[in-house]
Each structure stands twice: as C-alpha cells, then as structure tokens.
Design a protein around this motif. Sequence first.
Motif, PDB file in Angstrom:
ATOM      1  N   ARG A  65    -117.109   5.280 -11.753  1.00  0.00           N
ATOM      2  CA  ARG A  65    -117.454   4.998 -13.343  1.00  0.00           C
ATOM      3  C   ARG A  65    -118.675   4.563 -13.700  1.00  0.00           C
ATOM      4  N   ALA A  66    -119.310   5.123 -14.693  1.00  0.00           N
ATOM      5  CA  ALA A  66    -120.550   4.725 -15.060  1.00  0.00           C
ATOM      6  C   ALA A  66    -120.728   3.395 -16.047  1.00  0.00           C
ATOM      7  N   GLU A  67    -119.563   2.974 -16.494  1.00  0.00           N
ATOM      8  CA  GLU A  67    -119.254   1.994 -17.604  1.00  0.00           C
ATOM      9  C   GLU A  67    -118.578   0.738 -17.035  1.00  0.00           C
ATOM     10  N   THR A  68    -118.696  -0.320 -17.800  1.00  0.00           N
ATOM     11  CA  THR A  68    -117.884  -1.679 -17.446  1.00  0.00           C
ATOM     12  C   THR A  68    -116.597  -1.462 -17.386  1.00  0.00           C
ATOM     13  N   VAL A  69    -115.967  -2.276 -16.404  1.00  0.00           N
ATOM     14  CA  VAL A  69    -114.213  -1.973 -16.421  1.00  0.00           C
ATOM     15  C   VAL A  69    -113.735  -3.271 -16.610  1.00  0.00           C
ATOM     16  N   ASP A  70    -112.661  -3.356 -17.004  1.00  0.00           N
ATOM     17  CA  ASP A  70    -111.968  -4.809 -17.422  1.00  0.00           C
ATOM     18  C   ASP A  70    -111.300  -4.941 -15.946  1.00  0.00           C
ATOM     19  N   LEU A  71    -111.272  -6.247 -15.848  1.00  0.00           N
ATOM     20  CA  LEU A  71    -110.506  -6.772 -14.551  1.00  0.00           C
ATOM     21  C   LEU A  71    -109.180  -6.388 -14.613  1.00  0.00           C
ATOM     22  N   ARG A  72    -108.366  -6.353 -15.747  1.00  0.00           N
ATOM     23  CA  ARG A  72    -106.966  -5.943 -15.900  1.00  0.00           C
ATOM     24  C   ARG A  72    -106.807  -4.372 -15.143  1.00  0.00           C
ATOM     25  N   SER A  73    -107.631  -3.585 -15.573  1.00  0.00           N
ATOM     26  CA  SER A  73    -107.464  -2.275 -15.314  1.00  0.00           C
ATOM     27  C   SER A  73    -107.683  -2.099 -13.798  1.00  0.00           C
ATOM     28  N   LEU A  74    -109.067  -2.838 -13.373  1.00  0.00           N
ATOM     29  CA  LEU A  74    -109.525  -2.660 -12.036  1.00  0.00           C
ATOM     30  C   LEU A  74    -108.404  -3.214 -11.137  1.00  0.00           C
ATOM     31  N   SER A  75    -107.827  -4.423 -11.357  1.00  0.00           N
ATOM     32  CA  SER A  75    -106.666  -4.923 -10.515  1.00  0.00           C
ATOM     33  C   SER A  75    -105.669  -4.052 -10.637  1.00  0.00           C
ATOM     34  N   ARG A  76    -105.240  -3.367 -11.358  1.00  0.00           N
ATOM     35  CA  ARG A  76    -104.013  -2.171 -11.547  1.00  0.00           C
ATOM     36  C   ARG A  76    -104.555  -1.149 -10.454  1.00  0.00           C
ATOM     37  N   GLN A  77    -105.726  -0.551 -10.657  1.00  0.00           N
ATOM     38  CA  GLN A  77    -106.057   0.481  -9.602  1.00  0.00           C
ATOM     39  C   GLN A  77    -106.183   0.120  -8.267  1.00  0.00           C
ATOM     40  N   VAL A  78    -106.672  -1.273  -8.034  1.00  0.00           N
ATOM     41  CA  VAL A  78    -106.752  -1.630  -6.460  1.00  0.00           C
ATOM     42  C   VAL A  78    -105.210  -1.860  -6.129  1.00  0.00           C
ATOM     43  N   ALA A  79    -104.540  -2.435  -6.826  1.00  0.00           N
ATOM     44  CA  ALA A  79    -103.163  -2.514  -6.484  1.00  0.00           C
ATOM     45  C   ALA A  79    -102.426  -1.196  -6.255  1.00  0.00           C
TER      46      ALA A  79
ATOM     47  N   TRP B  99    -103.873   1.451  -4.992  1.00  0.00           N
ATOM     48  CA  TRP B  99    -104.344   1.840  -3.869  1.00  0.00           C
ATOM     49  C   TRP B  99    -103.877   1.224  -2.667  1.00  0.00           C
ATOM     50  N   GLU B 100    -103.890  -0.075  -2.940  1.00  0.00           N
ATOM     51  CA  GLU B 100    -103.195  -0.848  -1.779  1.00  0.00           C
ATOM     52  C   GLU B 100    -101.730  -0.616  -1.427  1.00  0.00           C
ATOM     53  N   ASN B 101    -100.874  -0.155  -2.422  1.00  0.00           N
ATOM     54  CA  ASN B 101     -99.651   0.023  -2.497  1.00  0.00           C
ATOM     55  C   ASN B 101     -99.171   1.441  -2.105  1.00  0.00           C
ATOM     56  N   GLY B 102     -99.989   2.468  -2.420  1.00  0.00           N
ATOM     57  CA  GLY B 102     -99.972   3.764  -2.078  1.00  0.00           C
ATOM     58  C   GLY B 102     -98.975   4.492  -3.226  1.00  0.00           C
ATOM     59  N   LYS B 103     -99.274   3.704  -4.475  1.00  0.00           N
ATOM     60  CA  LYS B 103     -98.514   4.080  -5.771  1.00  0.00           C
ATOM     61  C   LYS B 103     -99.610   4.664  -6.652  1.00  0.00           C
TER      62      LYS B 103
ATOM     63  N   GLU C 263     -98.838   3.986 -12.748  1.00  0.00           N
ATOM     64  CA  GLU C 263     -97.525   3.573 -13.629  1.00  0.00           C
ATOM     65  C   GLU C 263     -96.606   2.681 -12.865  1.00  0.00           C
ATOM     66  N   GLU C 264     -96.668   3.189 -11.525  1.00  0.00           N
ATOM     67  CA  GLU C 264     -95.782   2.800 -10.560  1.00  0.00           C
ATOM     68  C   GLU C 264     -96.005   1.272 -10.043  1.00  0.00           C
ATOM     69  N   VAL C 265     -97.195   0.741 -10.269  1.00  0.00           N
ATOM     70  CA  VAL C 265     -97.479  -0.617 -10.052  1.00  0.00           C
ATOM     71  C   VAL C 265     -96.891  -1.541 -10.615  1.00  0.00           C
TER      72      VAL C 265
ATOM     73  N   ALA D 290     -95.951  -5.533 -12.284  1.00  0.00           N
ATOM     74  CA  ALA D 290     -96.489  -6.572 -12.517  1.00  0.00           C
ATOM     75  C   ALA D 290     -96.876  -7.587 -11.593  1.00  0.00           C
ATOM     76  N   GLU D 291     -95.987  -7.926 -10.602  1.00  0.00           N
ATOM     77  CA  GLU D 291     -96.317  -8.792  -9.620  1.00  0.00           C
ATOM     78  C   GLU D 291     -97.326  -8.286  -8.550  1.00  0.00           C
ATOM     79  N   GLU D 292     -97.427  -7.078  -8.336  1.00  0.00           N
ATOM     80  CA  GLU D 292     -98.319  -6.376  -7.428  1.00  0.00           C
ATOM     81  C   GLU D 292     -99.914  -6.583  -8.232  1.00  0.00           C
ATOM     82  N   ARG D 293     -99.999  -6.149  -9.292  1.00  0.00           N
ATOM     83  CA  ARG D 293    -101.104  -6.339 -10.192  1.00  0.00           C
ATOM     84  C   ARG D 293    -101.608  -7.736 -10.185  1.00  0.00           C
ATOM     85  N   ARG D 294    -100.701  -8.606 -10.307  1.00  0.00           N
ATOM     86  CA  ARG D 294    -100.890 -10.051 -10.907  1.00  0.00           C
ATOM     87  C   ARG D 294    -101.692 -10.721  -9.302  1.00  0.00           C
ATOM     88  N   ARG D 295    -101.064 -10.246  -8.450  1.00  0.00           N
ATOM     89  CA  ARG D 295    -101.547 -10.686  -7.088  1.00  0.00           C
ATOM     90  C   ARG D 295    -102.994 -10.368  -6.816  1.00  0.00           C
TER      91      ARG D 295
END
Length: 195
Positions: free
Chosen positions: A46-60, A62-66, A69-71, A73-78
């Motif tokens: 991405r060429a723009e600023t991202v918010d922490l909420r969407s970043l954490s959802r994307q990382v979660a 990838w981490e969980n292979g989902k 939409e499947e992530v 709330a607990e996975e994203r929160r961790r």
Amino acid sequence: MSQLSLSDSDRSSHEVDARGRLELDDAFEVLSNRRRRYVVHHLLQRAETVDLRSLSRQVAAWENGKSLEEVSAEERRRVYNALQQFHLPKLRDVGVVFYDSDRGTVRSTMITKELKTYLGMNNSSVSCRATVVAGGFLSGGAVILGLAGGGLPALGAVVLAGIVGIVTIQKEQPSSQLGSEGPPPEIVRSNAQTN
C-alpha cells in the motif's frame, strides 16, 4: 558493516546512526519476527497510511490462514495488542515505519522498501534454472531431429514447443517478493511446498 539509508526527515531513533543509516544487524533483528515481517509486507503493498485495526486484521488473517472475513475478534485483538504494545514501536524506533500511536495509524518510510533486499526471495535463480532445463530439452530435441533426418518443419515444431515451455514455466512462478500482491513470501513458499 552494511547499512540501509534513511533520510533526515525519517530519522527517529538511537539505532539510526549520525549519517541516517540503519545498521544491518538492527534490520535483521527487527525483522526476525514473523508479525513484523507481515507488517512490512502489508505496508509495501500500500502506498498510503493504514489504520492499526485493519493492519491487525490482515496480519491475523495471514497468521491463521484465513480470509479477512473469517478472522475472529479474539485473533484480531491478540495481534492488535502485540502490534500496538511491542512490534510497531520497535519498527518505529529504528525508522522502518511511521507509527502514530495516538491516531492508530502506520505508514512506510524510505527504509521499508529497502528491506525487500533482505526479505524477498529472488525468483531469478529458479527462473534461470527452469530456462536452462527447457533450453536443454529444446537443444536435445533439435539434435535428435537432425540425426533422425527430420526436416525444417519438425525443427520448427521443437523450437515452438520449447518457447511455449519456457514461457509457461516463467508464468507459473509464484511471486514471492516482499510487498508483492497476495500473502507474504514465506506463506507463498510454504503453500508451494505443500502442493
């Protein structure tokens, strides 16, 4: 010791030396963690600023292979908590990202793109080997046709088949460059090994 460049405007830490460079050891230490590598990969996409909420959802995801939409709330929160409290401040301190903890936003710096050198897998050696193998088959086929008395049309068919083979091999190479479209390189490699 090799160093990464960082402009004066991007300098934010004691780990960036007086010339505005990040030590190679620091770059490897910072990126020794999978979540931090995923953050860098996402920011490079991405060429723009991202918010922490969407970043954490994307990382979660990838981490969980989902999918996103499947992530849960607990996975994203961790992931959110770990990024907020530890990983993003560390990346910020060495100048790899701009992280505004008050606004919960993150964006890449000049250093972020330079990290591709250290984390992206270069497909050129794989592509080169595939091309050499295809070229070997092509040459072998031409020699066999020549020895068997095959004419020019048969030789043309062998050359055409070889070119199609080389192009097909090149197109099937999955992109595993840091910041390329899709999941991070280590996930691409892992999926390729299991298939």
